[in-house]
Write a protein that holds these residues in place. Structure first.
Motif, mmCIF file in Angstrom:
data_model
loop_
_atom_site.group_PDB
_atom_site.id
_atom_site.type_symbol
_atom_site.label_atom_id
_atom_site.label_comp_id
_atom_site.label_asym_id
_atom_site.label_seq_id
_atom_site.Cartn_x
_atom_site.Cartn_y
_atom_site.Cartn_z
ATOM 1 N N ILE A 32 0.818 -1.220 0.000
ATOM 2 C CA ILE A 32 0.000 0.000 0.000
ATOM 3 C C ILE A 32 0.852 1.270 0.000
ATOM 4 C CG2 ILE A 32 -2.021 -1.111 1.011
ATOM 5 C CD1 ILE A 32 -1.204 0.135 3.716
ATOM 6 N N ILE A 33 2.071 1.185 0.503
ATOM 7 C CA ILE A 33 2.948 2.364 0.466
ATOM 8 C C ILE A 33 3.383 2.635 -0.971
ATOM 9 C CG2 ILE A 33 5.134 3.336 1.266
ATOM 10 C CD1 ILE A 33 4.685 1.679 3.857
ATOM 11 N N ALA A 35 1.688 1.785 -3.563
ATOM 12 C CA ALA A 35 0.472 2.248 -4.235
ATOM 13 C C ALA A 35 0.247 3.737 -3.987
ATOM 14 C CB ALA A 35 -0.732 1.444 -3.765
ATOM 15 N N GLY A 36 0.452 4.174 -2.745
ATOM 16 C CA GLY A 36 0.298 5.592 -2.422
ATOM 17 C C GLY A 36 1.297 6.456 -3.164
ATOM 18 N N ALA A 37 2.548 6.023 -3.205
ATOM 19 C CA ALA A 37 3.583 6.785 -3.906
ATOM 20 C C ALA A 37 3.303 6.839 -5.405
ATOM 21 C CB ALA A 37 4.954 6.179 -3.631
ATOM 22 N N THR A 39 0.387 6.619 -6.841
ATOM 23 C CA THR A 39 -0.770 7.489 -7.024
ATOM 24 C C THR A 39 -0.353 8.951 -7.026
ATOM 25 O OG1 THR A 39 -2.263 5.883 -6.033
ATOM 26 C CG2 THR A 39 -3.009 8.182 -6.063
ATOM 27 N N LEU A 40 0.538 9.321 -6.119
ATOM 28 C CA LEU A 40 1.031 10.705 -6.104
ATOM 29 C C LEU A 40 1.733 11.047 -7.410
ATOM 30 C CD1 LEU A 40 2.359 10.996 -2.441
ATOM 31 C CD2 LEU A 40 0.514 12.361 -3.471
ATOM 32 N N THR A 43 -0.768 11.384 -10.232
ATOM 33 C CA THR A 43 -1.497 12.639 -10.038
ATOM 34 C C THR A 43 -0.658 13.819 -10.515
ATOM 35 O OG1 THR A 43 -2.723 11.710 -8.185
ATOM 36 C CG2 THR A 43 -2.630 14.119 -8.330
ATOM 37 N N GLY A 101 2.664 15.898 -0.347
ATOM 38 C CA GLY A 101 2.072 14.565 -0.252
ATOM 39 C C GLY A 101 3.104 13.493 0.049
ATOM 40 N N LEU A 105 3.257 11.302 3.424
ATOM 41 C CA LEU A 105 3.264 9.844 3.363
ATOM 42 C C LEU A 105 4.469 9.283 4.112
ATOM 43 C CD1 LEU A 105 2.044 7.212 2.257
ATOM 44 C CD2 LEU A 105 3.343 7.609 0.142
#
Length: 123
Positions: A32-33, A35-37, A39-40, A43, A101, A105
């Motif tokens: 999930i980390i 995935a978050g990175a 996504t940033l 974006t 972001g 994170l």
């Protein structure tokens, strides 16, 4: 560990962001980390295209599977990319927001010996 490098010019404007590595929080595809990175970074590229009129095919490269489970991504804004100062200003707001972001994170997931994201800033 994911490394995010933020590059600024002599006016302190962000001209590029680079990301590589794997957080190592979970196995590839379930992290999930990561995935978050990712996504940033998506974006960032999409916002620069939609809000500032930059061609994401020209300024961005995102390789989510470079063969060893690591993400490699970069966004570089060449000199003369903007049609107006307003577009350049909007791009800086976007870049600084994505920087924030990544910092947020990293501060949420890094603790003690568990370091998943490292932020490096260069001039």
């Amino acid at each position: 560990m994911i490394t995010v490098k933020i590059v600024r010019d002599n006016r302190r404007q962000i001209t590029g962001m680079f990301m590589d590595g794997h957080a190592g929080y979970a196995e590839e595809g379930s992290d999930i980390i990561c995935a978050g990175a990712s996504t940033l970074f998506y974006t960032l590229a999409n916002s620069l295209e939609r809000i500032c009129g930059l061609d994401s095919e020209r300024i961005a490269r995102i390789d989510e599977d470079n063969g060893d489970g690591e993400v490699v991504a970069e966004v570089v804004i060449p000199d003369g990319s903007f049609r107006s100062d307003a577009e350049a200003d909007r791009a800086q707001v976007i870049m600084e927001t994505i920087r924030t972001g990544f910092i947020t994170l990293a501060s949420a997931v890094n603790s003690g010996d568990n370091q998943y994201i490292r932020i490096v800033e260069e001039n």
